[in-house]
Write a protein that holds these residues in place. Structure first.
Motif, mmCIF file in Angstrom:
data_model
loop_
_atom_site.group_PDB
_atom_site.id
_atom_site.type_symbol
_atom_site.label_atom_id
_atom_site.label_comp_id
_atom_site.label_asym_id
_atom_site.label_seq_id
_atom_site.Cartn_x
_atom_site.Cartn_y
_atom_site.Cartn_z
ATOM 1 N N GLN A 54 3.994 6.726 3.564
ATOM 2 C CA GLN A 54 3.158 7.083 2.423
ATOM 3 C C GLN A 54 3.283 8.564 2.089
ATOM 4 O OE1 GLN A 54 -0.533 5.332 4.063
ATOM 5 N NE2 GLN A 54 -0.642 4.084 2.218
ATOM 6 N N CYS A 96 4.307 2.795 -4.932
ATOM 7 C CA CYS A 96 2.983 2.357 -4.506
ATOM 8 C C CYS A 96 3.084 1.170 -3.557
ATOM 9 C CB CYS A 96 2.115 1.961 -5.708
ATOM 10 S SG CYS A 96 2.045 3.210 -7.006
ATOM 11 N N PRO A 108 -3.054 1.621 -9.903
ATOM 12 C CA PRO A 108 -2.139 2.586 -9.285
ATOM 13 C C PRO A 108 -1.177 3.186 -10.310
ATOM 14 C CG PRO A 108 -2.267 0.581 -7.984
ATOM 15 C CD PRO A 108 -2.987 0.299 -9.264
ATOM 16 N N CYS A 136 1.842 3.262 -10.328
ATOM 17 C CA CYS A 136 3.031 2.451 -10.559
ATOM 18 C C CYS A 136 2.810 1.413 -11.657
ATOM 19 C CB CYS A 136 3.446 1.740 -9.270
ATOM 20 S SG CYS A 136 3.825 2.871 -7.937
#
Length: 886
Positions: free
Chosen positions: A255, A264, A569, A571
């Motif tokens: 991460q 993500c 998110p 993404c």
């Protein structure tokens, strides 16, 4: 490699007291070498618990391998001391009831160490005159027995203490084992070189100063997997990890690496070894319902197998798995046909492989007849060939008496060449090569320690040297191991950075075989931070050569920009096209870029192109229309001029001041012609001439009308008694002079204006569009205002006078016609001002040209159309009698 949560388990009293004895010895100031503690250790260890392989030498190094695995049959609690099954004893009668299977992978690792030691002894340049030996013990895959075996090796022989203690230990199949060994042996400065412990915690030199390893830290493999995801444009990923330090650390590093890269994690699922069956079912359901097609797995291979079985039951295929090195090379998974459909296309990080020349022949020559004291080889032999190996010295086999009676004796012609499994396979030497490197690291450190400097050359790195093989101080060996920098016979460069080797990995791919199983194919490698991947050699899970997509939202193509979805998110986003004048020339642009002022965006909004030069051209529809109107005006004016010239002796022409009428027609023709100067590409001279021609032509025209109006008023005033002399001031000469005077004032204004600050051609970038307007800019608004203002002043004066004379008695009063014409003229130019200011680009010029033509046509038609109508169509009214009638 996967390791359980790091804890130091409670141990049986015997070996715990042994460990404490060792620590006490070191704390009380005994010699740092091991001879001083040999007796204490031997007295505390008690009865033997392990079998081992021994080769004598001038210097003995220790080896610790998990050759047998003891499964945990009893749940450990904290209300009583833990219970551990014993490791297989050397007494053969007990071994018959041990029931443990030999781990062939670990057996190969053990022989890799033995082979490396033999190779070092054959190398005359390395440890010359010194024979290297080894003492290898079995840890049975359990921490208590690993520690007991390590203490046995460090303290000397467990039976009679006749063997020299080892100054260095190669071992630690798991990170937890490495932590335990390093902490216990750290006070004695005994180096521990692990071949498989990869926990990043072991890189901490303050806590583990005596720990070294030939496998990179797990941090690097997590970084590598993040680099793979970023390189292959996988932005929507699922993660499955073991609920221990191995999994938690890996996902944390992953991460951190993807932070800010718009990658993500859709989900993170954890599995526990104790509840793997239910956890695998839960993970399979999550993967099945997930929109992410790329799944990252940091687990032990047995956990992965359970997950794959659950996915196979649900027929979940087409998922691209990213494998950690804990299971990326698992032969058990590769050979499992039931999961081959699910696992096809796996892309993983693996411990780098290398060849060990001569190792294959070494394995093939192994035989109990050549190594009669090798208990592990005898056990392997009996298992593989189904025969009983008799030890000539003891006249018994390693198996139980019952088993011995049921197995025929071995003939002695059995050979490992007949064995078809990974023990004899040397094509993928990974962990075995790490063991090989560990031996060479130990040998080079010993070589540096035992070498005496020649002459008066001082020792390097302030390290003492020229020690005796029988009196090796472990603290000095540890110092030399820290400075090791060697090149193996295979050309491999090895050195330690805080106990860690350079980060090197293989990138492997699981590909289908005709038999239905999977094979391991190396498709790239990692060297430090450099990732080399042959994408064309990869067989993806989809069966296609194209890299599979795994995104929450499709990439925004060039010409668009990414807008994040609120509450989702990063993404997950939407794509919006760039506005006019803005571009984005790359995929997934966060915002559009404004084009420079001289450029404009193309239709696709992916590039800035030069703005087209725009002006009122003769070739375009608007230009053609205005040109046609201007030419028509010139033609009509010429026609009227001809009519007036032909009928110049008629009362209609003579009564309306023929000289001023001809001058007015000439000025109107100039007005129509000056409009053509505004059309076409502006230049320096056209910009100056068009405004001067416009101003002078209209002043000439309005001046004629003004004088005409004054003459009309003068004529009617002179008819009154006592006003006969009034016409003397408005004779033909005075009329011409007046027109010339009014026109000269405009000429003077234009000359001053064009001399001080003339209009000039300039590109107008203020109008946002794909075209840049080339126009004549007014450098001096005052000059242009004076020109228009003077025309307006004359027009308003003329309108006022004509309005006053409109009701004078006459059958044909020209003042009425002038009044209407000036109303139209003033209306046109009053409307011109706001239209001129608000029009964009070239339409500014079109508005001015239209105003010129409209006002010119208004004057022409209002003044001359009625006259031409009478002259041409009503000649009976073109008489003096009719004109003079009241």
């Amino acid at each position: 490699m996967a390791a359980s949560t790091f804890w130091l388990p409670l141990h049986p009293t015997k070996w715990l007291s042994s460990a404490l004895s060792l620590l006490l010895v070191s704390i009380m100031g005994k010699p740092v070498g091991l001879q001083g503690v040999q007796v204490t250790v031997c007295s505390q260890l008690g009865a033997p618990s392990n079998r081992g392989v021994f080769q004598d030498g001038d210097v003995i190094i220790g080896g610790l391998f998990s050759l047998h695995y003891i499964p945990s049959a009893v749940e450990q609690v904290y209300t009583r001391l833990p219970h551990y099954e014993p490791c297989c004893l050397i007494h053969y009668d007990f071994f018959s009831s041990c029931g443990l299977s030999l781990e062939l992978q670990a057996l190969k690792y053990m022989y890799a160490m033995a082979f490396a030691v033999e190779e070092v002894n054959q190398n005359s340049a390395l440890l010359p005159g010194i024979k290297l030996g080894y003492h290898i013990l079995d840890s049975c895959g359990r921490y208590p027995w690993a520690l007991q075996s390590a203490l046995s090796l460090v303290g000397g022989d467990r039976h009679n203490c006749n063997l020299t203690p080892v100054p260095l230990l190669i071992g630690g199949h798991a990170s937890t084992t490495g932590v335990i060994l390093s902490r216990i042996l750290g006070p004695l400065s005994v180096p521990v070189i692990s071949y498989l412990a990869s926990c990043p915690c072991l890189s901490d030199r303050s806590n583990f100063p005596n720990f070294f390893r030939t496998i990179p830290s797990d941090i690097y493999q997590a970084r590598t997997m993040a680099q793979l995801a970023i390189r292959l444009n996988w932005t929507w990923i699922g993660a499955v990890l073991a609920n221990n330090d191995y999994g938690q650390m890996a996902i944390q590093v992953f991460q951190e690496e993807i932070k800010g890269k718009r990658v993500c994690l859709e989900f993170i699922e954890t599995v526990h070894r104790e509840t793997i069956v239910s956890d695998a079912r839960r993970v399979a359901l999550t993967i099945q319902s997930s929109t992410a097609t790329v799944i990252l797995i940091f687990c032990w291979y047995t956990d992965v197998q359970k997950i794959f079985v659950e996915l196979a039951k649900r027929n979940v295929t087409g998922r691209q798995f990213l494998a950690s090195e804990a299971w990326s090379t698992s032969d058990d998974l590769l050979q499992d046909i039931t999961i081959s459909k699910v696992a096809s296309g796996v892309l993983g990080v693996a411990i780098r492989s290398s060849t060990i020349p001569g190792f294959e022949n070494y394995l093939k020559k192994l035989s109990p007849s050549h190594y009669p004291n090798d208990d592990f080889l005898r056990e392997f032999w009996e298992k593989e060939f189904g025969c009983s190996v008799v030890n000539a010295s003891h006249n018994i086999s390693t198996s139980s008496h019952v088993k011995k009676a049921s197995l025929p004796p071995c003939s002695g012609i059995e050979s490992i060449n007949e064995v078809q499994h990974f023990f004899s396979d040397i094509t993928q030497l990974r962990v075995a090569y790490n063991v090989y490197l560990a031996v060479y690291a130990a040998a080079h450190a010993l070589h540096s320690l035992l070498s005496c400097p020649s002459g008066n050359i001082p020792p390097q790195n302030n390290l003492s040297s020229c020690s005796s093989p029988k009196h090796i101080r472990t603290v000095e060996l540890l110092q030399h191991l820290n400075t090791v920098n060697l090149t193996t016979p295979q050309g491999e460069v090895l050195y330690f950075q805080g106990g860690d080797p350079p980060a090197k990995y293989d990138l492997v791919n699981w590909q289908n075989t005709p038999k239905g199983t999977l094979k391991l194919v190396v498709v790239g490698h990692v060297d430090g931070f450099d990732l080399h991947l042959n994408e064309s050699a990869i067989q993806w899970s989809t069966g296609s050569n194209q890299v599979p997509d795994s995104v929450c939202s499709k990439s925004c193509p060039p010409g668009t920009w990414m807008a994040d979805r609120k509450g989702e998110p990063v993404c997950c986003f939407d794509c919006f096209p760039c506005a006019e004048g803005e571009i984005s020339n790359k995929t997934d642009s966060l915002q559009c870029e404004q084009c420079p002022s001289e450029f404009w965006s193309n239709a696709e909004r992916i590039a800035c192109i030069p703005r087209q030069l725009d002006f009122l051209s003769f070739n375009e529809t608007l230009g053609i229309t205005l040109t046609t109107a201007a030419v028509s005006g010139v033609t009509v004016t010429t026609a009227v001029f001809v009519v007036f010239l032909f009928y110049r002796q008629t009362p209609m022409v003579r009564a309306n001041n023929s000289e001023l009428s001809f001058l007015l027609l000439l000025s109107l023709k100039l007005c129509f012609l000056c409009s053509l100067v505004f059309i076409g590409r502006p230049s320096v001279w056209s910009c100056r001439f068009q405004q001067a021609a416009f101003g002078i032509s209209f002043v000439l025209c309005v001046s004629c009308l003004l004088v005409k109006t004054i003459v009309v008023l003068a004529v009617f005033r002179s008819a009154r008694p006592g006003a006969e002399t009034l016409m003397k001031w408005f004779g033909p000469g005075q009329q011409r002079g007046s027109v010339c005077f009014f026109t000269c004032i405009q000429v003077i204004i234009c000359v001053i204006w064009l001399s001080l600050s003339p209009p000039r051609p300039q590109s107008d970038l203020g109008f946002q569009g794909s075209k840049v307007t080339l126009e004549c800019t007014m450098e001096s608004v005052v000059g242009f205002s004076l020109v228009l203002g003077y025309i307006g002043l004359l027009a308003c004066t003329c309108l006022l006078l004509a309005f006053l004379a409109r009701k004078l008695p006459d059958n044909f009063n020209e003042a009425k016609l002038i009044t209407f014409s000036m109303l139209i003229f003033c209306a046109v130019w009053v409307a011109f001002v706001p239209a001129y200011i608000s029009s964009p680009g070239k339409y500014v010029v079109a508005v001015e040209v239209f105003a010129i033509l409209a006002s010119s046509y208004g004057l022409l038609l209002c003044i001359f159309a009625p006259k031409c109508f009478i002259i041409l169509l009503r000649p009976e009214k073109n008489t003096k009698k009719h004109l003079m009638a009241r």
